[in-house]
Design a protein around this motif. Structure first.
Motif, PDB file in Angstrom:
ATOM      1  N   GLU A  74      -3.132  -4.090  -9.569  1.00  0.00           N
ATOM      2  CA  GLU A  74      -2.663  -2.764  -8.945  1.00  0.00           C
ATOM      3  C   GLU A  74      -3.917  -1.819  -9.006  1.00  0.00           C
ATOM      4  O   GLU A  74      -4.601  -1.799 -10.075  1.00  0.00           O
ATOM      5  CB  GLU A  74      -1.682  -1.910 -10.077  1.00  0.00           C
ATOM      6  N   ARG A  75      -4.297  -1.042  -7.942  1.00  0.00           N
ATOM      7  CA  ARG A  75      -5.342  -0.140  -7.889  1.00  0.00           C
ATOM      8  C   ARG A  75      -4.980   1.076  -7.399  1.00  0.00           C
ATOM      9  O   ARG A  75      -4.171   1.206  -6.379  1.00  0.00           O
ATOM     10  CB  ARG A  75      -6.541  -0.808  -6.929  1.00  0.00           C
ATOM     11  N   VAL A  76      -5.385   2.041  -8.098  1.00  0.00           N
ATOM     12  CA  VAL A  76      -4.887   3.555  -7.810  1.00  0.00           C
ATOM     13  C   VAL A  76      -6.148   4.193  -7.497  1.00  0.00           C
ATOM     14  O   VAL A  76      -7.321   4.199  -8.105  1.00  0.00           O
ATOM     15  CB  VAL A  76      -4.248   3.969  -9.029  1.00  0.00           C
TER      16      VAL A  76
ATOM     17  N   ARG B 284       0.766  -1.134  -0.191  1.00  0.00           N
ATOM     18  CA  ARG B 284       0.100   0.090   0.079  1.00  0.00           C
ATOM     19  C   ARG B 284       0.795   1.081   0.117  1.00  0.00           C
ATOM     20  O   ARG B 284       1.805   1.344   0.629  1.00  0.00           O
ATOM     21  CB  ARG B 284      -0.734  -0.141   1.383  1.00  0.00           C
TER      22      ARG B 284
ATOM     23  N   SER C 248      -2.524   4.119  -3.411  1.00  0.00           N
ATOM     24  CA  SER C 248      -2.534   2.680  -4.429  1.00  0.00           C
ATOM     25  C   SER C 248      -2.148   1.331  -3.494  1.00  0.00           C
ATOM     26  O   SER C 248      -1.705   1.532  -2.536  1.00  0.00           O
ATOM     27  CB  SER C 248      -1.643   2.781  -5.464  1.00  0.00           C
TER      28      SER C 248
END
Length: 140
Positions: free
Chosen positions: A134-136, A49, A116
């Protein structure tokens, strides 16, 4: 065509055999048993994170609360009276108190924002990739 290879479709479809032979409420799935000598693949999952300190005052306040409520744990990390610390030290103390998983869940209450997250799963023995995500997150 055998009863096992018969296609089951439609709402009224049934499995082969007498109606009383299979009780859906008692059906369980069991993994296939493998010999003890057969190696099962091990998978390593890492989640990273990226956090930003949004409210330094809130983070510092929480760090002071932690240091005052558990002075011995704070002393192990190098903090003592009068608990003068910068944002980096406050973050370290908060992270040591609640751990990484909980920190991500309650970031806003600690004056932090999750920017993210990256999740990577690999086979432990070979290091080959199994899964990556991957998450933004947008700034609020």
């Amino acid at each position: 065509m055998s009863a096992l290879s018969r296609r089951v479709s439609g709402a009224g479809a049934s499995l082969p055999g007498p109606a009383h032979a299979i009780d859906p409420a008692r059906v369980t799935c069991r993994p296939v048993r493998t010999p003890a000598a057969a190696a099962r693949p091990a998978i390593t999952v890492n989640e990273t994170r990226q956090l930003v300190i949004e409210d330094p005052g809130l983070l510092m306040h929480r760090a002071w609360q932690i240091a005052r409520s558990d002075p011995e744990a704070a002393a192990e990390l190098g903090y003592g009276e009068p608990y003068i610390m910068d944002e980096r030290q406050a973050f370290t103390l908060v992270l040591a108190d609640c751990g990484g998983a909980e920190l991500g869940e309650c970031a806003e209450q600690l004056g932090l924002r999750v920017v993210s997250t990256v999740t990577v799963a690999t086979y432990t023995d070979s290091g080959s990739l199994v899964y990556e995500d991957e998450r933004v997150f947008e700034q609020s």
